[in-house]
Design a protein around this motif. Structure first.
Motif, mmCIF file in Angstrom:
data_model
loop_
_atom_site.group_PDB
_atom_site.id
_atom_site.type_symbol
_atom_site.label_atom_id
_atom_site.label_comp_id
_atom_site.label_asym_id
_atom_site.label_seq_id
_atom_site.Cartn_x
_atom_site.Cartn_y
_atom_site.Cartn_z
ATOM 1 N N LEU A 140 0.596 -1.274 -0.050
ATOM 2 C CA LEU A 140 0.176 -0.488 -0.201
ATOM 3 C C LEU A 140 0.972 1.260 -0.041
ATOM 4 C CD1 LEU A 140 -2.625 0.926 -0.074
ATOM 5 C CD2 LEU A 140 -2.947 0.972 2.836
ATOM 6 N N LEU A 141 0.697 2.332 -0.763
ATOM 7 C CA LEU A 141 1.356 2.784 -0.852
ATOM 8 C C LEU A 141 0.953 4.196 -1.544
ATOM 9 C CD1 LEU A 141 3.570 0.754 -4.256
ATOM 10 C CD2 LEU A 141 4.611 1.523 -1.865
ATOM 11 N N TYR A 142 1.508 5.785 -0.362
ATOM 12 C CA TYR A 142 1.439 7.050 -0.610
ATOM 13 C C TYR A 142 2.058 7.819 -2.026
ATOM 14 C CZ TYR A 142 0.257 11.905 -0.220
ATOM 15 O OH TYR A 142 0.471 13.777 -0.648
ATOM 16 N N VAL A 143 1.760 7.611 -3.548
ATOM 17 C CA VAL A 143 3.020 8.655 -4.145
ATOM 18 C C VAL A 143 2.313 9.454 -4.572
ATOM 19 C CG1 VAL A 143 3.241 7.649 -6.707
ATOM 20 C CG2 VAL A 143 2.068 5.791 -5.678
ATOM 21 N N GLU A 144 3.298 10.544 -3.963
ATOM 22 C CA GLU A 144 3.704 11.996 -4.433
ATOM 23 C C GLU A 144 4.052 12.385 -5.646
ATOM 24 O OE1 GLU A 144 5.095 14.131 -1.109
ATOM 25 O OE2 GLU A 144 5.273 12.446 0.181
ATOM 26 N N SER A 145 4.586 11.862 -6.512
ATOM 27 C CA SER A 145 5.355 12.284 -7.590
ATOM 28 C C SER A 145 6.192 10.695 -8.532
ATOM 29 C CB SER A 145 5.874 13.274 -8.047
ATOM 30 O OG SER A 145 7.292 12.646 -7.058
ATOM 31 N N ASP A 146 6.656 10.886 -9.622
ATOM 32 C CA ASP A 146 7.201 10.007 -9.956
ATOM 33 C C ASP A 146 8.542 9.671 -9.631
ATOM 34 O OD1 ASP A 146 5.430 9.721 -12.485
ATOM 35 O OD2 ASP A 146 7.038 11.158 -13.436
ATOM 36 N N LEU A 147 9.160 10.798 -9.129
ATOM 37 C CA LEU A 147 10.091 9.821 -7.699
ATOM 38 C C LEU A 147 10.154 9.751 -6.330
ATOM 39 C CD1 LEU A 147 13.017 11.815 -9.882
ATOM 40 C CD2 LEU A 147 11.851 9.203 -10.679
ATOM 41 N N LYS A 148 8.737 10.181 -6.096
ATOM 42 C CA LYS A 148 9.073 9.719 -4.376
ATOM 43 C C LYS A 148 7.598 8.922 -4.115
ATOM 44 C CE LYS A 148 8.466 12.806 -0.600
ATOM 45 N NZ LYS A 148 8.718 14.856 0.153
ATOM 46 N N ILE A 149 7.826 7.723 -3.832
ATOM 47 C CA ILE A 149 7.405 6.912 -2.925
ATOM 48 C C ILE A 149 7.191 6.641 -2.090
ATOM 49 C CG2 ILE A 149 5.477 4.746 -3.961
ATOM 50 C CD1 ILE A 149 7.571 4.922 -6.732
ATOM 51 N N VAL A 261 -5.735 12.133 -1.381
ATOM 52 C CA VAL A 261 -5.241 11.878 -2.385
ATOM 53 C C VAL A 261 -6.551 12.213 -3.437
ATOM 54 C CG1 VAL A 261 -3.383 9.893 -1.732
ATOM 55 C CG2 VAL A 261 -6.333 9.449 -1.912
ATOM 56 N N LYS A 262 -5.910 11.919 -4.747
ATOM 57 C CA LYS A 262 -7.073 13.177 -6.112
ATOM 58 C C LYS A 262 -7.274 11.749 -6.680
ATOM 59 C CE LYS A 262 -4.634 16.892 -6.489
ATOM 60 N NZ LYS A 262 -4.250 18.200 -7.632
ATOM 61 N N SER A 263 -6.003 10.418 -6.393
ATOM 62 C CA SER A 263 -6.875 9.714 -7.188
ATOM 63 C C SER A 263 -6.894 7.902 -6.321
ATOM 64 C CB SER A 263 -5.901 8.978 -8.508
ATOM 65 O OG SER A 263 -6.505 10.084 -9.524
ATOM 66 N N LEU A 264 -6.864 6.613 -7.012
ATOM 67 C CA LEU A 264 -6.982 5.339 -5.486
ATOM 68 C C LEU A 264 -6.194 4.772 -7.232
ATOM 69 C CD1 LEU A 264 -6.779 3.160 -4.096
ATOM 70 C CD2 LEU A 264 -9.361 3.468 -3.867
ATOM 71 N N THR A 265 -6.116 3.877 -7.727
ATOM 72 C CA THR A 265 -4.905 3.297 -8.358
ATOM 73 C C THR A 265 -5.107 1.642 -7.756
ATOM 74 O OG1 THR A 265 -3.245 3.133 -8.141
ATOM 75 C CG2 THR A 265 -3.708 4.719 -9.420
ATOM 76 N N LEU A 266 -5.301 0.212 -8.415
ATOM 77 C CA LEU A 266 -5.622 -0.963 -7.886
ATOM 78 C C LEU A 266 -4.508 -1.454 -8.812
ATOM 79 C CD1 LEU A 266 -6.150 -3.559 -6.688
ATOM 80 C CD2 LEU A 266 -8.280 -3.868 -8.205
ATOM 81 N N VAL A 267 -3.034 -1.968 -9.192
ATOM 82 C CA VAL A 267 -1.962 -2.755 -9.994
ATOM 83 C C VAL A 267 -1.816 -3.576 -9.484
ATOM 84 C CG1 VAL A 267 -1.571 0.231 -10.482
ATOM 85 C CG2 VAL A 267 -0.089 -1.298 -8.820
#
Length: 338
Positions: A140-149, A261-267
């Protein structure tokens, strides 16, 4: 910008070409031979990758309708995964990049999954919450940018995908477990059969070994060495799937209550599960944010996500030399912070 991606971390050989983020070709060759062993045999996996990689590269470039010398970046999975399998894809990619005199970009497989939602028409918005449920990882991750997870939680034992595989084998359905459990669960219904959800002290961590053991004890008690009836198989699969999905969605909702957060993703591979997709879609509606899950072809191991991640790393100014090596563990060469 044209990017070729190569994925060979486990038992699928995949090659893709993307252009400015648009997928032009995405080929996946699966290795069915592992089914008879009930799991992936590393030696057989490596040999299959060796046989398939060159034909797939040629076909992917042909289907993309670009010329080989129009490729700008060569990217490949460097880890985590099976060492022998990874070596096939990464070594080929380095040689290919050298022959074209193009940048070589190694990609972390899990980071590929994390950003696979960006292959869709509707894309995640930063910051977003990401649930990764692949064969060997649950995060379970909080993704702030392409390089900050930021890692909020992970499994302390079996990953969700591993639990699906092990329970499927345990009740006699076979391998791979995810699609088989889902197929049988769709024929099942609510009964007195219940399996527990692990309650952990750590806020966002997961545990699936308990539910696996609970299924084992139930089967031993109710059926012993006899074959499980078809109707009972469906109800066991139904109860097990519900337990896993509830465990995952509970932690996601907890995070949604604590992070803006603005989005929720499932991968990841288990992201193909219909019930899990529906539960998280409902949560996104409840919290009034967008929900993005990749198309099924981008849930499992695929090279399109590797190509996309490779492009983003290149655009961020990262450079890599041809001495870069593979790694089996997630805890190396990743932008995921503890």
């Amino acid at each position: 910008m044209n990017v070729i991606g190569i994925e060979s971390s486990c038992d699928e050989t995949s090659v893709a070409v993307i252009s400015n983020g648009k997928v032009l070709s995405n080929l996946v060759a699966s290795q069915d031979i592992h089914k008879i062993y009930g799991g992936v045999v590393p030696e057989l996996s490596s040999r299959a990758h060796l046989q398939m990689i060159l034909p797939l590269v040629k076909k992917a470039i042909q289907e993309s309708n670009i010329q080989k010398d129009e490729i700008d970046i060569v990217s490949a999975t460097a880890g985590p995964g099976l060492i022998g399998a990874l070596l096939v894809g990464l070594t080929f990619a380095k040689g290919f990049a050298y022959s074209l005199n193009r940048p070589f970009i190694p990609v972390n497989h899990i980071e590929g999954h994390i950003f696979s939602g960006f292959l869709m028409e509707e894309k995640p918005q930063f910051p977003f919450l990401c649930l990764v449920v692949s064969g060997g990882h649950t995060l379970l991750l909080y993704v702030e940018s392409d390089l900050k997870i930021k890692k909020l939680g992970s499994t302390i034992d079996d990953a969700a995908g591993e639990a699906f595989d092990k329970v499927s084998k345990l009740i006699g359905l076979g391998y791979p477990g995810g699609p088989l459990i889902q197929k049988y669960a769709e024929k099942g219904y609510e009964t007195e059969i219940k399996f527990p959800i692990a309650r952990l002290k750590s806020k966002y961590d997961f545990s699936f070994s308990g539910v696996k053991t609970s299924v084992l004890r139930f089967v031993q008690k109710e059926y012993g060495d006899t074959k499980i009836p078809e109707n009972d198989l469906a109800n066991i699969a139904y109860a097990f799937q519900n337990s896993v999905v509830d465990a995952l969605s509970e932690k996601v909702e907890l995070a949604l209550n604590n992070y803006s957060v603005k989005s929720l993703t499932l991968v990841g591979g288990v992201a193909a599960n219909k019930l899990l997709r529906e539960k998280l879609y409902q949560l996104s509606n409840k919290y009034k944010i967008s929900f993005i899950a990749p198309a099924i072809e981008y849930c499992g191991d695929n090279a399109a996500m590797i190509a996309y991640r490779g492009q983003k790393l290149y655009e961020a100014g990262l450079k890599f030399d041809l001495n870069y090596n593979v790694y089996p563990s997630l805890n190396k060469n990743t932008f995921i912070e503890e």
